[in-house]
Design an enzyme around this catalytic site. Sequence first.
Site, PDB file in Angstrom:
ATOM      1  N   GLU A  82     -29.132  26.072   2.626  1.00 56.05           N
ATOM      2  CA  GLU A  82     -29.341  26.797   3.688  1.00 56.05           C
ATOM      3  C   GLU A  82     -28.888  28.260   3.815  1.00 56.05           C
ATOM      4  O   GLU A  82     -29.007  28.909   4.795  1.00 56.05           O
ATOM      5  CB  GLU A  82     -29.098  26.179   4.956  1.00 56.05           C
ATOM      6  CG  GLU A  82     -29.926  24.902   5.329  1.00 56.05           C
ATOM      7  CD  GLU A  82     -29.800  24.262   6.583  1.00 56.05           C
ATOM      8  OE1 GLU A  82     -28.959  24.642   7.463  1.00 56.05           O
ATOM      9  OE2 GLU A  82     -30.196  23.231   6.913  1.00 56.05           O
ATOM     10  N   THR A 180     -21.081  24.357   9.740  1.00 52.81           N
ATOM     11  CA  THR A 180     -21.872  24.574   8.742  1.00 52.81           C
ATOM     12  C   THR A 180     -22.451  26.091   8.761  1.00 52.81           C
ATOM     13  O   THR A 180     -23.067  26.469   7.979  1.00 52.81           O
ATOM     14  CB  THR A 180     -23.446  23.803   9.260  1.00 52.81           C
ATOM     15  OG1 THR A 180     -23.805  24.159  10.548  1.00 52.81           O
ATOM     16  CG2 THR A 180     -23.004  22.279   9.161  1.00 52.81           C
ATOM     17  N   GLU A 198     -24.111  16.302  18.884  1.00 50.11           N
ATOM     18  CA  GLU A 198     -24.735  15.126  19.138  1.00 50.11           C
ATOM     19  C   GLU A 198     -23.725  13.992  19.031  1.00 50.11           C
ATOM     20  O   GLU A 198     -24.060  12.985  19.798  1.00 50.11           O
ATOM     21  CB  GLU A 198     -25.701  14.781  17.731  1.00 50.11           C
ATOM     22  CG  GLU A 198     -26.974  15.388  17.898  1.00 50.11           C
ATOM     23  CD  GLU A 198     -27.180  16.856  18.258  1.00 50.11           C
ATOM     24  OE1 GLU A 198     -26.501  17.699  17.556  1.00 50.11           O
ATOM     25  OE2 GLU A 198     -27.748  17.219  19.118  1.00 50.11           O
ATOM     26  N   THR A 254     -22.315  23.601  21.342  1.00 48.48           N
ATOM     27  CA  THR A 254     -21.715  24.256  20.234  1.00 48.48           C
ATOM     28  C   THR A 254     -22.398  25.506  19.507  1.00 48.48           C
ATOM     29  O   THR A 254     -23.489  25.638  19.631  1.00 48.48           O
ATOM     30  CB  THR A 254     -21.624  23.198  18.982  1.00 48.48           C
ATOM     31  OG1 THR A 254     -23.076  22.486  18.807  1.00 48.48           O
ATOM     32  CG2 THR A 254     -20.744  22.145  19.157  1.00 48.48           C
ATOM     33  N   ASN A 274     -27.132  22.840  22.501  1.00 45.14           N
ATOM     34  CA  ASN A 274     -27.610  21.794  23.394  1.00 45.14           C
ATOM     35  C   ASN A 274     -26.265  21.075  24.218  1.00 45.14           C
ATOM     36  O   ASN A 274     -25.002  21.176  23.794  1.00 45.14           O
ATOM     37  CB  ASN A 274     -28.345  20.615  22.924  1.00 45.14           C
ATOM     38  CG  ASN A 274     -27.862  20.071  21.654  1.00 45.14           C
ATOM     39  OD1 ASN A 274     -27.743  20.514  20.446  1.00 45.14           O
ATOM     40  ND2 ASN A 274     -26.934  18.709  21.909  1.00 45.14           N
ATOM     41  N   ASP A 319     -32.109  18.726  23.788  1.00 45.83           N
ATOM     42  CA  ASP A 319     -31.579  19.330  22.508  1.00 45.83           C
ATOM     43  C   ASP A 319     -32.161  20.620  22.302  1.00 45.83           C
ATOM     44  O   ASP A 319     -32.408  20.887  21.095  1.00 45.83           O
ATOM     45  CB  ASP A 319     -31.588  18.230  21.272  1.00 45.83           C
ATOM     46  CG  ASP A 319     -31.084  18.905  19.930  1.00 45.83           C
ATOM     47  OD1 ASP A 319     -29.987  19.509  20.212  1.00 45.83           O
ATOM     48  OD2 ASP A 319     -31.369  18.088  19.081  1.00 45.83           O
ATOM     49  N   LYS A 346     -35.192  26.769  20.021  1.00 45.74           N
ATOM     50  CA  LYS A 346     -35.705  25.723  19.775  1.00 45.74           C
ATOM     51  C   LYS A 346     -36.732  25.385  20.883  1.00 45.74           C
ATOM     52  O   LYS A 346     -37.857  24.760  20.398  1.00 45.74           O
ATOM     53  CB  LYS A 346     -34.840  24.457  19.845  1.00 45.74           C
ATOM     54  CG  LYS A 346     -34.104  23.959  18.437  1.00 45.74           C
ATOM     55  CD  LYS A 346     -33.295  22.887  18.768  1.00 45.74           C
ATOM     56  CE  LYS A 346     -32.570  22.387  17.598  1.00 45.74           C
ATOM     57  NZ  LYS A 346     -31.701  21.207  17.850  1.00 45.74           N
ATOM     58  N   ASN A 409     -35.688  26.661  14.093  1.00 44.70           N
ATOM     59  CA  ASN A 409     -34.243  26.206  13.811  1.00 44.70           C
ATOM     60  C   ASN A 409     -33.496  27.163  13.248  1.00 44.70           C
ATOM     61  O   ASN A 409     -33.436  28.350  13.509  1.00 44.70           O
ATOM     62  CB  ASN A 409     -34.527  24.735  13.026  1.00 44.70           C
ATOM     63  CG  ASN A 409     -33.380  23.699  13.263  1.00 44.70           C
ATOM     64  OD1 ASN A 409     -32.082  24.216  12.842  1.00 44.70           O
ATOM     65  ND2 ASN A 409     -33.484  22.875  13.858  1.00 44.70           N
TER      66      ASN A 409
END
Length: 568
Positions: A82, A180, A198, A254, A274, A319, A346, A409
Site C-alpha cells: 500500500e 500502518t 476494531e 484512530t 470509526n 465503521d 468511506k 478507502n
Amino acid sequence: MSPRGAFYTVLHLAILANPVATYAQGVDELRVVEADPAEWLTYGRDYAETHYSPLNQIDENNVNRLGIAWTWDIPVTGARLEAVPVVVDGVMYATGPHSFVFALDARTGERLWHWDPAIPDESEGGPSICCGDVNRGVAVWGDKVYVGILDGRLVALNRETGMIEWTVQTTPPGTDYSITGAPRVVAGNIIIGNSGAEYGVRGYITAYDAETGEQAWRWYTVPGNPADGFENEAMRRAAETWTGEWWIVGGGGTVWDGMAYDPNLDLLYIGTGNGAPWNRDERSPGGGDNLFLSSIVALRGETGEYVWHYQTTPGDDWDYTAVQPLMLLDLVMDGRQRAVIVQAPKNGFFYVIDRITGEFLSGQAYADNVNWASEIDQETGRPNETPEARYGMTGRGVYLSPGPTGAHNWRPMSWNPATGYVYLPAQNNTFYYERAAVDYQPGQWNTGTGRGSAATRPERPELEGPNTMLLAWDPVTNSEMWRVPGEGGNGGTLSTGGNLVFRGTGRLLTAHNAETGEEVWRAQVGIGTASPVTYEIDGSQYLTIMAGSGGANPPRVWTFTLDGETLN
Ligand code: CA
C-alpha cells in the site's frame, strides 16, 4: 493565495528559523514547499497531498512508448502493498509487508539498503494487528527516513545507511494498537497516528522532534474516562457528546491514514476513524454525535491544539471512518476564491470544506447505491439518515451501502489543476449490519455487530454500478465528470502534467486521458496495486508502482520510462 505567495511566505519563515538551511542539509520545509517536480519528496508529493506531478515528458501522445526501466522484487511477502514511494536525491524509499523498509537507486533499481524490523507474527508473540499487515510508506526529512511500524514504534533511519538513529514506542506495548500509516513532517516534528479501533482502542496522534524523537505534543481524538480528567478543552467538549462508559472499549477514532498540512495557516489536517465498537448503542447508549469520531480535524501544526472540526458521520454506527486521503485545493466557487479541503470518506459522500474555518461548503454522493443517508443537508452539513440505517435503535438488521470497506478507502486520489478534476478510486459495496452485545475481549474484534443467520437476514440487495471505478470528480460543482470501471481491486492514482491520470486496477497499471477518461496505455504488474508516483533523473521521466503479494504474483517495484524494455 497563490502557490508563489505561499512559497515566499515559507521561504521567509524558513530563513528566520534556520539561517543556514540549504539543499545540502537534506530535506527541509523550503524544499517540500518548492516541491521540485523531478522528485517525489512526500507521501502526497506536496503538503496539499495532491498526488499531482507537473512532469509532462510522458503525455497522452507518447505514453504508448512506455516500457520497463527496471524492476525490483521485494523479498518479503504475506500482505498487500500500500506504500507510496518517496524519491529524494535520486533514491527511492518505500516499504513492503511486515514494515520492511528499503532504499533503491531510483535510476537503476539497485538496492542501496534495507531494514527489516523482523516483527514476529501475532501467533508468535508479535503485536496484535486488527486490520492488515500493511504499511503506507515513509517520510524523509533532514538526513533521516522515518517509518511507523506494526508494533507501534516510530523509527528514524539514517538516509544513507539505513541504520537506526532513534526509536520511540508510540503506543503502550502489548496493547491492541498498531501502525500502518505513513508519517508526515510538520514544523520539524514527525507526525504519526495508529490503528486498532476494531479491537477497541482510544485514537490519538503524536508529534515527535525529528532530530531527537522527543515527544512534542499528542492529541487524542476521543475523550477518555472523565474521572481521569480531560487533556484539554476539546476533550471536555467532546465528552458532552458521549454517554455511558465508552472508555472501556476505547471509543475508537484512530488516525491511520489521511493527513495534509497548510504551512501558511500552520494547520495540520487529520482524518479520524470509526467508533469502537461500531455499534453506537453499545458504545454510547442513547445516542450522541461522539466527537471527534469520523471527522476532519484541523490542529495547530506547531502545538497540536484543536482549531476546528467537521464531522462527516455524526454518531458513527457503520465503521464509516474519515481517515481517507485529504487534499487541499484553492478553488473559485461562486465567483469567490476559496481555500478548501476535500475528502471522499468511506461513507460515500464527497465533501468540500473551507480549510480556514471548517465551514461546510458542499457534500454529494460519489458512490452508487448510498442508502444510509439520502443526502447531506446543504445548509447544516449533516446527513439526512434513512430510518432503517440505525440498526441498533430499530432492532432490525439491514443491508447498507457502502459497507465497512467504504466507498473509498486508503487509496490516494489525485488532482489535476488543468482539468480541475479530482481522480478518485471509488467502489460500490454493501454490508449487513445487525446489533450484537459487546463482551469486550482484548485482541479480538469488538464491533457490537453480528451477521445474523441466513434464515433471518433479508435478501442481499443487487447493487448498481461497477464494483470498483475511477471517477473524475469536479470539486467546484461537486459532481462526477466521467467514470471508468475497474478491472479488479483499486490501487491509488497519480495525475501528471502530461494530461494523464494513472491508476492501479486489478493486475494492471492503466493510463487515461485526464480530460476524457479514455484509456491510452496499460501494463500488467500483478494483483494488488499500491499507488503510482513519477520523477525525473537526467532528463528522463520515470513512473513507479508497487504491485503483487507473493507466489506467482510476486511483490515487485515496477519502474517505467519512455522506450524502456518492451512489455509482455
Ligand atoms: Ca475500521
